[in-house]
Design a protein around this motif. Structure first.
Motif, PDB file in Angstrom:
ATOM      1  N   TRP A  20       0.868  -1.321   0.103  1.00 19.31           N
ATOM      2  CA  TRP A  20       0.122   0.296   0.146  1.00 19.31           C
ATOM      3  C   TRP A  20       0.810   1.074   0.255  1.00 19.31           C
ATOM      4  O   TRP A  20       0.478   1.902  -0.523  1.00 19.31           O
ATOM      5  CB  TRP A  20      -1.238  -0.064   1.342  1.00 19.31           C
ATOM      6  CG  TRP A  20      -1.320   0.958   0.977  1.00 19.31           C
ATOM      7  CD1 TRP A  20      -1.525   2.165   2.495  1.00 19.31           C
ATOM      8  CD2 TRP A  20      -2.028   2.200   0.306  1.00 19.31           C
ATOM      9  NE1 TRP A  20      -1.970   3.567   2.177  1.00 19.31           N
ATOM     10  CE2 TRP A  20      -2.452   3.328   1.367  1.00 19.31           C
ATOM     11  CE3 TRP A  20      -3.085   1.452  -0.207  1.00 19.31           C
ATOM     12  CZ2 TRP A  20      -3.701   3.902   0.310  1.00 19.31           C
ATOM     13  CZ3 TRP A  20      -3.705   2.669  -1.399  1.00 19.31           C
ATOM     14  CH2 TRP A  20      -4.179   3.962  -0.483  1.00 19.31           C
ATOM     15  N   LYS A  64       0.753   3.635  -2.658  1.00 21.33           N
ATOM     16  CA  LYS A  64      -0.300   5.162  -2.544  1.00 21.33           C
ATOM     17  C   LYS A  64       1.270   6.139  -2.934  1.00 21.33           C
ATOM     18  O   LYS A  64       0.623   7.534  -3.360  1.00 21.33           O
ATOM     19  CB  LYS A  64      -0.032   5.721  -0.556  1.00 21.33           C
ATOM     20  CG  LYS A  64      -0.236   7.214  -0.656  1.00 21.33           C
ATOM     21  CD  LYS A  64      -0.513   6.975   1.349  1.00 21.33           C
ATOM     22  CE  LYS A  64      -0.167   7.541   1.398  1.00 21.33           C
ATOM     23  NZ  LYS A  64      -0.624   8.543   3.083  1.00 21.33           N
ATOM     24  N   TYR A  90      -4.909  10.103  -0.168  1.00 17.34           N
ATOM     25  CA  TYR A  90      -5.252   8.945   0.046  1.00 17.34           C
ATOM     26  C   TYR A  90      -5.081   7.992   0.958  1.00 17.34           C
ATOM     27  O   TYR A  90      -3.801   8.128   1.914  1.00 17.34           O
ATOM     28  CB  TYR A  90      -4.414   7.416  -1.599  1.00 17.34           C
ATOM     29  CG  TYR A  90      -4.525   8.100  -2.856  1.00 17.34           C
ATOM     30  CD1 TYR A  90      -5.759   7.970  -3.453  1.00 17.34           C
ATOM     31  CD2 TYR A  90      -3.375   9.084  -3.037  1.00 17.34           C
ATOM     32  CE1 TYR A  90      -5.547   8.639  -4.545  1.00 17.34           C
ATOM     33  CE2 TYR A  90      -3.637   9.324  -4.479  1.00 17.34           C
ATOM     34  CZ  TYR A  90      -4.570   9.339  -5.464  1.00 17.34           C
ATOM     35  OH  TYR A  90      -4.827   9.873  -6.655  1.00 17.34           O
ATOM     36  N   ARG A  91      -5.880   7.351   1.751  1.00 20.04           N
ATOM     37  CA  ARG A  91      -5.448   6.827   3.312  1.00 20.04           C
ATOM     38  C   ARG A  91      -6.243   5.457   2.979  1.00 20.04           C
ATOM     39  O   ARG A  91      -7.394   5.007   2.029  1.00 20.04           O
ATOM     40  CB  ARG A  91      -6.656   7.777   4.118  1.00 20.04           C
ATOM     41  CG  ARG A  91      -5.841   9.147   4.114  1.00 20.04           C
ATOM     42  CD  ARG A  91      -6.789   9.731   5.180  1.00 20.04           C
ATOM     43  NE  ARG A  91      -5.734  10.933   5.804  1.00 20.04           N
ATOM     44  CZ  ARG A  91      -5.334  11.908   7.042  1.00 20.04           C
ATOM     45  NH1 ARG A  91      -6.526  11.240   8.347  1.00 20.04           N
ATOM     46  NH2 ARG A  91      -5.579  12.535   6.713  1.00 20.04           N
ATOM     47  N   ALA A  92      -5.737   4.351   3.758  1.00 19.10           N
ATOM     48  CA  ALA A  92      -6.386   3.197   3.909  1.00 19.10           C
ATOM     49  C   ALA A  92      -5.633   2.728   5.597  1.00 19.10           C
ATOM     50  O   ALA A  92      -4.814   3.161   6.608  1.00 19.10           O
ATOM     51  CB  ALA A  92      -5.401   2.282   2.969  1.00 19.10           C
ATOM     52  N   SER A 130      -5.846  -1.245   8.033  1.00 20.51           N
ATOM     53  CA  SER A 130      -6.612  -3.314   7.694  1.00 20.51           C
ATOM     54  C   SER A 130      -6.346  -2.897   9.287  1.00 20.51           C
ATOM     55  O   SER A 130      -4.848  -2.035  10.377  1.00 20.51           O
ATOM     56  CB  SER A 130      -5.606  -3.298   6.659  1.00 20.51           C
ATOM     57  OG  SER A 130      -4.298  -2.646   6.740  1.00 20.51           O
ATOM     58  N   CYS A 179     -10.826   2.308   2.713  1.00 16.20           N
ATOM     59  CA  CYS A 179     -10.055   2.924   1.740  1.00 16.20           C
ATOM     60  C   CYS A 179     -10.551   3.976   1.912  1.00 16.20           C
ATOM     61  O   CYS A 179     -11.406   4.234   1.494  1.00 16.20           O
ATOM     62  CB  CYS A 179      -9.486   2.327   0.313  1.00 16.20           C
ATOM     63  SG  CYS A 179      -7.791   3.451  -0.329  1.00 16.20           S
ATOM     64  N   LYS A 201     -11.523  -1.609  -0.714  1.00 14.73           N
ATOM     65  CA  LYS A 201     -10.529  -1.687  -0.735  1.00 14.73           C
ATOM     66  C   LYS A 201      -9.932  -2.357  -1.505  1.00 14.73           C
ATOM     67  O   LYS A 201      -8.875  -1.655  -2.298  1.00 14.73           O
ATOM     68  CB  LYS A 201     -10.274  -1.649   1.412  1.00 14.73           C
ATOM     69  CG  LYS A 201      -8.558  -1.576   0.939  1.00 14.73           C
ATOM     70  CD  LYS A 201      -7.746  -1.970   2.188  1.00 14.73           C
ATOM     71  CE  LYS A 201      -6.412  -1.850   2.241  1.00 14.73           C
ATOM     72  NZ  LYS A 201      -5.587  -1.338   3.193  1.00 14.73           N
TER      73      LYS A 201
END
Length: 189
Positions: free
Chosen positions: A3, A7, A24-26, A28, A39, A123
């Motif tokens: 990721w 990104k 952009y964010r994620a 987990s 996401c 996501k």
């Protein structure tokens, strides 16, 4: 691809006018397998587009059930679709059962299209689409029917001022989320 690397690549294509406002964010959960990640895309630190794995599958299944159970929805089945099911079966299946199988497949496809159109993305879907975006041309991404590909292309630095201003008619036919990102980019050009 991890990721963080994805990104970094996506942010390297980001328009300079959006660099400070767009992110952009994620998230987990490594040690909680029952917790899916999410996401999202933020503009000015506000979540604009959320992509959550857990609720997407539930809503897709509910949409499929709604389509199946609604007697007002008539789904025509073509001869090609029946022939495809017949070939895959490799056996003697009654004609009325072939129609049921073909109709069920078509309903599943419609439910998936409906969810995509509602931008209820996951996501895992974002990762797949982002990889596709990084490996295809900007023109293909702009002309695609995929909402996320359109958004990624609109915030890309390779789409210049002239192209942004010339696509106002095309954007009117796109999903409202795509229109939002178009207006954001148009104001900053």
């Amino acid at each position: 691809m991890s990721w963080s690397k994805m990104k970094q690549q996506l942010e390297s294509f980001l328009s300079p006018a959006l660099a400070e406002r767009f992110e952009y964010r994620a998230t987990s959960y490594r040690y909680l397998p029952d917790k899916a990640g999410q996401c999202y895309i933020t503009v000015d630190k506000k979540n604009v587009l959320n992509m959550i794995d857990t609720t997407t599958y539930i809503r897709w299944y509910q949409s499929e059930l709604e389509i199946k159970n609604d007697p007002a929805i008539q789904i025509p089945i073509s001869d090609e679709e029946l022939e495809t099911v017949r070939k895959e079966a490799n056996g003697k299946i009654p004609e009325d059962r072939l129609i049921v199988i073909a109709r069920s497949r078509k309903i599943t496809e419609l439910a998936k299209e409906l969810m995509s159109a509602q931008s209820a993305l996951s996501k895992s879907n974002f990762v797949v689409v982002a990889n596709k975006f990084l490996s295809t041309s900007i023109e293909e991404s702009m002309e695609s029917n995929d909402i996320l590909l359109n958004i990624l292309a609109l915030v890309d630095r390779r789409v210049g001022k002239k192209r942004i201003l010339n696509m106002s008619e095309q954007i009117k036919l796109k999903h409202p989320c795509v229109q939002y990102f178009y207006e954001l980019r148009r104001r900053l050009v």
